[in-house]
Design an enzyme around this catalytic site. Sequence first.
Site, PDB file in Angstrom:
ATOM      1  N   ASP A 123       0.670  -1.170  -0.140  1.00  0.00           N
ATOM      2  CA  ASP A 123       0.117   0.005   0.069  1.00  0.00           C
ATOM      3  C   ASP A 123       0.901   1.119  -0.161  1.00  0.00           C
ATOM      4  O   ASP A 123       1.497   1.772   1.037  1.00  0.00           O
ATOM      5  CB  ASP A 123      -0.958  -0.046   1.137  1.00  0.00           C
ATOM      6  CG  ASP A 123      -1.915   1.046   1.098  1.00  0.00           C
ATOM      7  OD1 ASP A 123      -1.957   2.020   0.318  1.00  0.00           O
ATOM      8  OD2 ASP A 123      -3.313   0.827   1.904  1.00  0.00           O
ATOM      9  N   HIS A 124       0.891   1.887  -1.100  1.00  0.00           N
ATOM     10  CA  HIS A 124       1.865   3.115  -1.407  1.00  0.00           C
ATOM     11  C   HIS A 124       1.167   4.364  -0.609  1.00  0.00           C
ATOM     12  O   HIS A 124       2.064   5.290  -0.555  1.00  0.00           O
ATOM     13  CB  HIS A 124       2.116   3.301  -2.756  1.00  0.00           C
ATOM     14  CG  HIS A 124       0.828   3.839  -3.438  1.00  0.00           C
ATOM     15  ND1 HIS A 124       0.252   4.977  -3.531  1.00  0.00           N
ATOM     16  CD2 HIS A 124      -0.171   2.889  -4.066  1.00  0.00           C
ATOM     17  CE1 HIS A 124      -1.001   4.885  -3.918  1.00  0.00           C
ATOM     18  NE2 HIS A 124      -1.256   3.817  -4.535  1.00  0.00           N
TER      19      HIS A 124
END
Length: 193
Positions: A123-124
């Site tokens: 999850d950036h």
Amino acid sequence: MSTTQKFTKIDLLTARNSLNGPSFSFKNRVGRLIWWLVCLLFFRYTPKNFHVWRRAILRLFGAQIGRKCHIYPKARIWAPWNLKMEDESSIADGSIIYSQDLIHIGFRTIISQGVHICAGTHDHRYRGFPLITKPIYIGDWVWIAAEAFIHPGVSIGDGCVIGARSVVTKNMPKWMVCSGFPCEPLKPRIFLD
């Protein structure tokens, strides 16, 4: 607003920091280490036609492998316990089965050379870059052609053909020939016999 102000305190507390520590349990990491050693010694350098032997080794590590499946010696399987294959399916040399979550391969499905099936990402949106895993379902009578990439959480319908080097980012419908980057349905798959 600065970058550091965009993240709330709750975001920072709930997002697992995969940059500073492992994303998987100690038990998982030990299991993968043992699998890697067994794979290196008893799987990777076996003759190509030793499918029964390789099926047995995968089953010892928790894989659910159907009858007459062909798993070739140079296929790379990350965690066998997250792999389920129905009868008469195959995984070719050079394929990467990155099974951080369940990967289900249907009846008489062909995974060609160099295909990368990836059930995990990060999850950036969080600085800790937490791991996200999503299962992948590949139906019956599917052919995934050479060097295609299958994203986490994707379902590929029965009878679907995924063209070589396609990047599959969303679900693909049943009995369609699909190709491209991103992969899109092109035409119905019709058998001539």
